[in-house]
Design a protein around this motif. Structure first.
Motif, PDB file in Angstrom:
ATOM      1  N   LEU A  60      63.355  89.530 114.211  1.00 43.10           N
ATOM      2  CA  LEU A  60      62.102  88.844 113.906  1.00 43.10           C
ATOM      3  C   LEU A  60      61.936  87.615 114.781  1.00 43.10           C
ATOM      4  CD1 LEU A  60      62.032  88.884 110.004  1.00 43.10           C
ATOM      5  CD2 LEU A  60      60.312  89.895 111.504  1.00 43.10           C
ATOM      6  N   LEU A  61      60.692  87.356 115.193  1.00 37.53           N
ATOM      7  CA  LEU A  61      60.354  86.115 115.877  1.00 37.53           C
ATOM      8  C   LEU A  61      60.041  85.038 114.841  1.00 37.53           C
ATOM      9  CD1 LEU A  61      57.989  87.521 118.659  1.00 37.53           C
ATOM     10  CD2 LEU A  61      60.392  86.849 118.916  1.00 37.53           C
ATOM     11  N   GLY A  62      60.298  83.799 115.207  1.00 42.32           N
ATOM     12  CA  GLY A  62      60.018  82.704 114.288  1.00 42.32           C
ATOM     13  C   GLY A  62      58.570  82.249 114.309  1.00 42.32           C
ATOM     14  N   ALA A  63      57.839  82.694 115.285  1.00 44.55           N
ATOM     15  CA  ALA A  63      56.421  82.324 115.394  1.00 44.55           C
ATOM     16  C   ALA A  63      55.614  83.585 115.728  1.00 44.55           C
ATOM     17  CB  ALA A  63      56.240  81.266 116.485  1.00 44.55           C
ATOM     18  N   PRO A  64      54.362  83.617 115.334  1.00 41.89           N
ATOM     19  CA  PRO A  64      53.656  82.574 114.580  1.00 41.89           C
ATOM     20  C   PRO A  64      54.159  82.476 113.144  1.00 41.89           C
ATOM     21  CG  PRO A  64      52.283  84.502 114.786  1.00 41.89           C
ATOM     22  CD  PRO A  64      53.480  84.776 115.635  1.00 41.89           C
ATOM     23  N   VAL A  65      53.984  81.287 112.551  1.00 40.18           N
ATOM     24  CA  VAL A  65      54.427  81.048 111.180  1.00 40.18           C
ATOM     25  C   VAL A  65      53.518  81.823 110.225  1.00 40.18           C
ATOM     26  CG1 VAL A  65      54.743  79.289 109.397  1.00 40.18           C
ATOM     27  CG2 VAL A  65      55.349  78.805 111.788  1.00 40.18           C
ATOM     28  N   PRO A  66      54.109  82.551 109.272  1.00 39.05           N
ATOM     29  CA  PRO A  66      53.285  83.354 108.363  1.00 39.05           C
ATOM     30  C   PRO A  66      52.528  82.478 107.349  1.00 39.05           C
ATOM     31  CG  PRO A  66      55.574  83.431 107.704  1.00 39.05           C
ATOM     32  CD  PRO A  66      55.543  82.731 109.030  1.00 39.05           C
ATOM     33  N   THR A  67      51.572  83.102 106.711  1.00 38.34           N
ATOM     34  CA  THR A  67      50.846  82.464 105.618  1.00 38.34           C
ATOM     35  C   THR A  67      51.699  82.547 104.357  1.00 38.34           C
ATOM     36  OG1 THR A  67      48.729  83.076 106.579  1.00 38.34           O
ATOM     37  CG2 THR A  67      48.749  82.520 104.237  1.00 38.34           C
ATOM     38  N   LEU A  68      51.947  81.426 103.695  1.00 37.20           N
ATOM     39  CA  LEU A  68      52.711  81.378 102.446  1.00 37.20           C
ATOM     40  C   LEU A  68      51.749  81.100 101.318  1.00 37.20           C
ATOM     41  CD1 LEU A  68      55.727  79.173 103.671  1.00 37.20           C
ATOM     42  CD2 LEU A  68      55.490  81.662 103.777  1.00 37.20           C
TER      43      LEU A  68
END
Length: 450
Positions: free
Chosen positions: A438-446
């Motif tokens: 997995l890539l760390g970006a883009p940051v997901p919606t939480l």
């Protein structure tokens, strides 16, 4: 009974008792002829048309056809001959005589024809192949002396040009398989000219097979896949012949399609262009035949660049503000997750109340451990109370892009909506796309709260 200039006037039938005369009872004029009475060579300047009288007719409608267009010359002509004048060179001229009584017209008119030199073709038709590369033209032989035909085409209203192989042909059909590479997708038209030796006749009616010449069928089932930001594969199902290749077109984040690879032979292409993670990449294809490129696009395949988590949502099923049985965590990935990287139907979620590691550790393998297989979300202290290991069952959607954890345990408070710092999983058994982490970006919606 009164006879004037060869026509019998049936007054009793047509005016005194009109019920005795109907359309069905009016016959067809016999022996219709058209004779040139003026003009020389291939030209007619006057034509005399004659026919025999029809019992019960009070008059006749006379019409003329030149090059497929009928016009009325006389609505109620009372004799059995008609003199017409004009200036026609290399035309076939037809006359149509229809008997009339009161308000009735005979159902079947008589036709007289004459050729003024080489007759013109007026019944040109076409059959257009589904590939739009083959046009079948057909016509019938006109009156007059005809030794051959010239078949011509034009594109977009330009100059008429002989179809390759279409000069002075002896047949009344031609299959044009020419690929007009100079004018792909233009307005294609055809016409035919009859000729007598070196004498060229008049042009036929014009047929327009298409307003978008070159319409090769587009490929189908276009799809795109790939785990990396610089490695994506586009696949499709081949279009039927005469398609020989494809131009692959790409659009990034709605910026407009451009051709990234012309003339691909086969049904797949590997795109190694680097697209930032999360970018929307779309592909479509044009079919081509040699140098003729169609501009009717295929369907569009779209994907997001890279392998990352799009969103994480906590879903409350039971009592709001606390973990209950059947509460859910839904994780959506940008690409399908490799099945062997996620094993088992159960998984744990670590909920930590205090300290620098406070938050939620989401696992994708059974039984789960301290390190996260999907991600660790660092949150503010006391969002969970008390700390606990929550057990649950896991399901995937058919595309293996949505992981759903359903709780089988309960007992901790959830005091605020999900928020915090995103950290990708570090477990050796982490979720993967192929062999890619997995890539760390883009940051997901939480979002969401139990």
């Amino acid at each position: 009974m009164l006879v004037v200039a060869g026509i019998a006037w049936a007054w009793a039938a047509s005016t005194v008792n009109t019920a005795q005369v109907t359309a069905a009872s009016l016959g067809t004029p016999g022996s219709p002829t058209a004779v040139r009475t003026g003009g020389t060579g291939d030209t007619c300047t006057s034509i005399n048309v004659t026919w025999t009288a029809v019992t019960g007719a009070s008059s006749y409608r006379v019409e003329r056809n030149v090059s497929g267009t009928w016009i009325e010359l006389a609505a109620s002509h009372v004799t059995t001959s008609y003199g017409d004048s004009g200036n026609w060179t290399n035309y076939e001229i037809q006359y149509r005589i229809t008997p009339k009584a009161a308000n009735w017209f005979a159902p079947t008119p008589a036709i007289a024809s004459i050729a003024c030199g080489t007759g013109d073709v007026d019944d040109l038709t076409f059959t257009f192949a589904s590939s739009c590369i083959s046009t079948q033209l057909n016509w019938t032989t006109p009156l007059g002396t005809v030794t051959g035909y010239n078949v011509e085409y034009r594109m977009n209203g330009g100059a008429w040009t002989a179809v390759p192989g279409g000069t002075n042909i002896a047949t009344t059909s031609l299959n044009d398989t020419t690929v007009y590479t100079t004018f792909p997708h233009g307005n294609l038209e055809y016409r035919v000219v009859a000729r007598n030796g070196a004498t060229i006749g008049n042009t036929s009616n014009i047929v327009a097979p298409t307003t978008g010449y070159g319409c090769l069928l587009a490929p189908t089932d276009v799809a795109a896949s790939g785990c990396l930001i610089n490695d994506r594969t586009v696949t499709w199902t081949a279009a039927p012949a005469p398609v020989t290749g494809y131009d692959v077109r790409r659009q990034v984040n709605g910026g407009g399609f451009t051709t990234v690879q012309p003339n691909v032979v086969g049904t797949s292409w590997n795109d190694t262009g680097s697209i930032p993670a999360g970018g929307l990449v779309e592909y479509s294809l044009y079919s081509r035949n040699s140098t003729l490129v169609d501009n009717v696009t295929s369907s569009i395949a779209s994907m997001r660049s890279g392998f990352y988590v799009v969103s994480v949502q906590f879903v409350n099923i039971g009592t709001p503000g606390s973990l209950n049985v059947d509460d859910e965590v839904i994780v959506t990935f940008s690409q399908p997750v490799e099945p062997t990287s996620v094993t088992g139907a159960t998984a744990n979620i670590e909920l930590v109340r205090n300290g620098p590691t406070s938050g939620a550790s989401i696992h994708a393998t059974a039984p789960g451990g301290a390190a996260s297989a999907i991600a660790y979300i660092s949150t503010a202290n006391n969002i969970f109370n008390p700390s606990m290991t929550a057990t649950g069952n896991v399901t995937w959607n058919a595309a293996r892009t949505v992981w759903t954890w359903k709780s089988t345990s309960a007992g901790t408070a959830h005091t605020a909506p999900l928020a915090g710092t995103w950290n990708v999983g570090s477990s050796a058994n982490r979720a993967r796309c192929g062999t890619n982490n997995l890539l760390g970006a883009p940051v997901p919606t939480l979002s969401g709260q139990w």
